[in-house]
Enzyme design. Structure first.
Site, short mmCIF file in Angstrom:
data_model
loop_
_atom_site.label_atom_id
_atom_site.label_comp_id
_atom_site.label_asym_id
_atom_site.label_seq_id
_atom_site.Cartn_x
_atom_site.Cartn_y
_atom_site.Cartn_z
N ASP A 5 0.84 -1.20 0.00
CA ASP A 5 0.00 0.00 0.00
C ASP A 5 0.88 1.25 0.00
OD1 ASP A 5 -1.81 2.02 0.63
OD2 ASP A 5 -2.82 0.84 2.18
N ILE A 6 0.61 2.17 -0.90
CA ILE A 6 1.42 3.41 -0.93
C ILE A 6 1.22 4.25 0.32
CG2 ILE A 6 1.58 3.58 -3.46
CD1 ILE A 6 -0.60 5.86 -3.23
N THR A 60 -4.73 14.31 -13.90
CA THR A 60 -5.84 14.27 -14.84
C THR A 60 -6.34 15.66 -15.24
OG1 THR A 60 -8.18 13.65 -14.96
CG2 THR A 60 -7.29 13.95 -12.77
N ASP A 61 -6.96 15.72 -16.42
CA ASP A 61 -7.60 16.98 -16.85
C ASP A 61 -8.77 17.34 -15.95
OD1 ASP A 61 -9.38 14.98 -17.66
OD2 ASP A 61 -9.42 15.57 -19.77
N GLU A 62 -9.28 16.35 -15.21
CA GLU A 62 -10.47 16.61 -14.39
C GLU A 62 -10.21 17.63 -13.29
OE1 GLU A 62 -13.09 13.45 -13.48
OE2 GLU A 62 -12.30 12.15 -15.04
N TYR A 107 -13.37 12.57 -6.63
CA TYR A 107 -12.17 12.03 -7.30
C TYR A 107 -11.27 13.17 -7.77
CZ TYR A 107 -9.31 10.58 -11.27
OH TYR A 107 -8.26 10.41 -12.15
N ALA A 166 -11.23 16.25 -6.89
CA ALA A 166 -10.71 17.05 -5.78
C ALA A 166 -9.52 16.36 -5.12
CB ALA A 166 -11.82 17.30 -4.76
N LYS A 173 -7.46 14.32 -6.59
CA LYS A 173 -6.32 14.44 -7.50
C LYS A 173 -5.75 15.86 -7.47
CE LYS A 173 -4.83 11.72 -9.95
NZ LYS A 173 -3.81 10.65 -9.76
N ARG A 201 -15.63 14.62 -24.03
CA ARG A 201 -14.30 14.26 -23.54
C ARG A 201 -13.33 14.22 -24.71
NH1 ARG A 201 -16.88 15.36 -19.71
NH2 ARG A 201 -17.23 14.13 -17.81
N ASN A 245 -20.55 11.99 -25.67
CA ASN A 245 -20.75 10.57 -25.36
C ASN A 245 -21.70 9.88 -26.34
OD1 ASN A 245 -18.93 10.42 -23.28
ND2 ASN A 245 -20.42 11.08 -21.73
N ARG A 280 -25.03 11.64 -13.96
CA ARG A 280 -24.12 11.62 -12.80
C ARG A 280 -24.20 12.96 -12.08
NH1 ARG A 280 -18.04 11.15 -14.60
NH2 ARG A 280 -18.21 8.94 -14.20
P1 NAD Z 1 -6.61 2.09 -12.41
O1 NAD Z 1 -7.76 2.26 -11.48
O2 NAD Z 1 -6.75 1.20 -13.59
O3 NAD Z 1 -5.34 1.56 -11.60
C1 NAD Z 1 -4.98 2.07 -10.36
C2 NAD Z 1 -3.94 1.13 -9.75
O4 NAD Z 1 -3.55 1.68 -8.49
C3 NAD Z 1 -4.49 -0.28 -9.49
O5 NAD Z 1 -3.57 -1.23 -9.94
C4 NAD Z 1 -4.62 -0.33 -7.98
O6 NAD Z 1 -4.48 -1.63 -7.43
C5 NAD Z 1 -3.52 0.61 -7.53
N1 NAD Z 1 -3.77 1.17 -6.20
C6 NAD Z 1 -4.91 1.75 -5.76
N2 NAD Z 1 -4.77 2.11 -4.46
C7 NAD Z 1 -3.50 1.77 -4.10
C8 NAD Z 1 -2.76 1.89 -2.90
N3 NAD Z 1 -3.29 2.45 -1.81
N4 NAD Z 1 -1.49 1.44 -2.88
C9 NAD Z 1 -0.93 0.87 -3.99
N5 NAD Z 1 -1.60 0.72 -5.15
C10 NAD Z 1 -2.87 1.16 -5.21
O7 NAD Z 1 -6.19 3.56 -12.84
P2 NAD Z 1 -5.63 4.08 -14.23
O8 NAD Z 1 -6.77 4.35 -15.12
O9 NAD Z 1 -4.54 3.20 -14.68
O10 NAD Z 1 -5.04 5.49 -13.78
C11 NAD Z 1 -3.67 5.63 -13.39
C12 NAD Z 1 -3.44 7.07 -13.00
O11 NAD Z 1 -3.77 7.92 -14.11
C13 NAD Z 1 -4.32 7.55 -11.84
O12 NAD Z 1 -3.53 8.35 -11.01
C14 NAD Z 1 -5.42 8.34 -12.51
O13 NAD Z 1 -5.89 9.36 -11.66
C15 NAD Z 1 -4.70 8.91 -13.71
N6 NAD Z 1 -5.56 9.20 -14.86
C16 NAD Z 1 -6.27 8.20 -15.47
C17 NAD Z 1 -7.04 8.52 -16.59
C18 NAD Z 1 -7.82 7.47 -17.34
O14 NAD Z 1 -8.44 7.81 -18.37
N7 NAD Z 1 -7.84 6.21 -16.91
C19 NAD Z 1 -7.11 9.83 -17.06
C20 NAD Z 1 -6.38 10.81 -16.39
C21 NAD Z 1 -5.59 10.47 -15.32
#
Ligand code: NAD
Length: 335
Positions: free
Chosen positions: A64-65, A128-130, A152, A154, A156, A216, A251, A275
């Site tokens: 866990d991070i 993220t862009d969000e 989410y 907020a 980030k 998007r 969408n 949503r």
């Molecule tokens: P994801 O949900 O597919 O993967 C997240 C990973 O983090 C998982 O493997 C999970 O097990 C791990 N994780 C969660 N909590 C943890 C913890 N406490 N300790 C260790 N590991 C943990 O997410 P993703 O879509 O691959 O996104 C990766 C990053 O990119 C995120 O930071 C997300 O905010 C960012 N992001 C994603 C998108 C998108 O379109 N998917 C867009 C913009 C930004």
């Protein structure tokens, strides 16, 4: 040859695993080794790392991070960090935000502290862009302030600010990336593309939020990984870099393309209640990444989408275990 030892958090998730497969794949640099630190939440899939499991330059740590006892010793053995780990699904953050604050904010703080303590040379924080919130027209530049509209986003935004402050206060080399909506293979089927594709391939209905006109910008994971690598290797400390995809769709338009790609019709679409706080449109201006780093999205959207659908069609065993999870009943666009 001396190797850069990179700690990749969240490396078993959608984007993190693609980053690791790319770095350790035949076209990746041969002077890096990778340790994945991942807690294996519902969003992770061990099979996403099968391709690299036997590489002598790969190591997996399940942890866990948020746990300094795990993070500290690991950080001491690494040169750089690429931080993907997060709770990433907006709808889940609307049902319960505690885990989002814990992982996304507190987890990032634990990593930053350990990075500072152990002299990490570069810390790439993937965001993220969000965080910019909804933009009716135009595109958000890196200078704009954050204005998130979901728990989410907020969480980030909070983690971005914390990361940037570790540069300002402590001179830690932190670089923040803010990308638009990623699509591609190996994505857990709760976000709109894999949710719709896996359901349509099973002949099931798909849920479309509100009037379906939320917009998007779509970014293929290959382009995102290229952008992250440019930031890691050529970016500047303390800077934010937007990484856009260049294909803006509402969408309804996206759904239409997914229906066609899966051989389905609009009869399979159900409009569902919108949503809460649903951002109408995200758009990032990625000129800075282009002019400073040479970033440009390369993947044609139609080609990328066709490949993505084909991958889900051919890898049923990968997503079978995840199908039917907290029924994405409400479906959901966006990250
Ligand atoms: P994801 O949900 O597919 O993967 C997240 C990973 O983090 C998982 O493997 C999970 O097990 C791990 N994780 C969660 N909590 C943890 C913890 N406490 N300790 C260790 N590991 C943990 O997410 P993703 O879509 O691959 O996104 C990766 C990053 O990119 C995120 O930071 C997300 O905010 C960012 N992001 C994603 C998108 C998108 O379109 N998917 C867009 C913009 C930004």
């Amino acid at each position: 040859m001396s190797q850069t030892r990179i700690l990749v958090t969240g490396g078993a998730g959608f984007i993190g695993s693609h980053y690791v497969r790319t770095l350790l794949g035949p076209l990746g640099p041969d002077d890096v080794s990778v340790t994945v630190l991942d807690a294996f939440t519902y969003a992770a899939n061990p099979a996403s790392l099968d391709e690299v499991r036997d590489s002598p330059r790969f190591r997996l740590v399940v942890g866990d991070i948020c746990d300094p006892e795990v993070v500290g010793p690991l950080m001491a053995e690494h040169d750089e960090v690429v931080h993907f780990a997060a709770e990433s699904h907006v709808d889940r953050s609307l049902s319960s935000s505690a885990e989002f604050v814990r992982t996304n904010v507190m987890g990032t703080q634990v990593l930053l502290d350990a990075a500072l303590h152990h002299g990490i040379s570069t810390f790439v924080h993937v965001s993220t862009d969000e965080v910019y919130g909804s933009v009716p027209t135009g595109s958000s530049t890196e200078e704009e302030s954050v204005d998130p509209n979901s728990p989410y986003a907020a969480s980030k935004a909070a983690s971005d600010l914390l990361a940037l402050v570790y540069h300002r206060s402590h001179d830690l080399d932190v670089r923040v990336t803010r990308c638009s909506n990623n699509y591609g293979h190996h994505q857990f089927p709760e976000k709109i593309v894999p949710l719709f594709v896996t359901r349509l391939l099973q002949g099931r209905k798909v849920p479309l939020y509100g009037d379906g006109m939320n917009v998007r910008d779509w970014l293929h994971i290959d382009d995102h990984i290229r952008g992250i690598e440019l930031v890691r290797t050529r970016g500047r400390a303390g800077e934010i870099y937007n990484i856009g995809g260049g294909t803006e769709l509402n969408n309804r338009e996206l759904t239409d393309r997914l229906l066609q790609a899966c051989g389905a019709t609009w009869d399979q679409v159900e409009y569902v209640e919108d949503r809460k706080g649903h951002d109408r449109r995200y758009s990032v201006d990625w000129h800075k990444a282009h002019t400073e780093l040479g970033y440009k999205p390369q993947k044609d959207f139609a080609e990328g989408l066709a490949e993505t659908v084909a991958w889900y069609r051919d890898h049923r065993e990968w997503w079978d275990r995840a199908d039917g999870t907290p029924d994405a009943a409400a479906g959901a666009p966006a990250c």
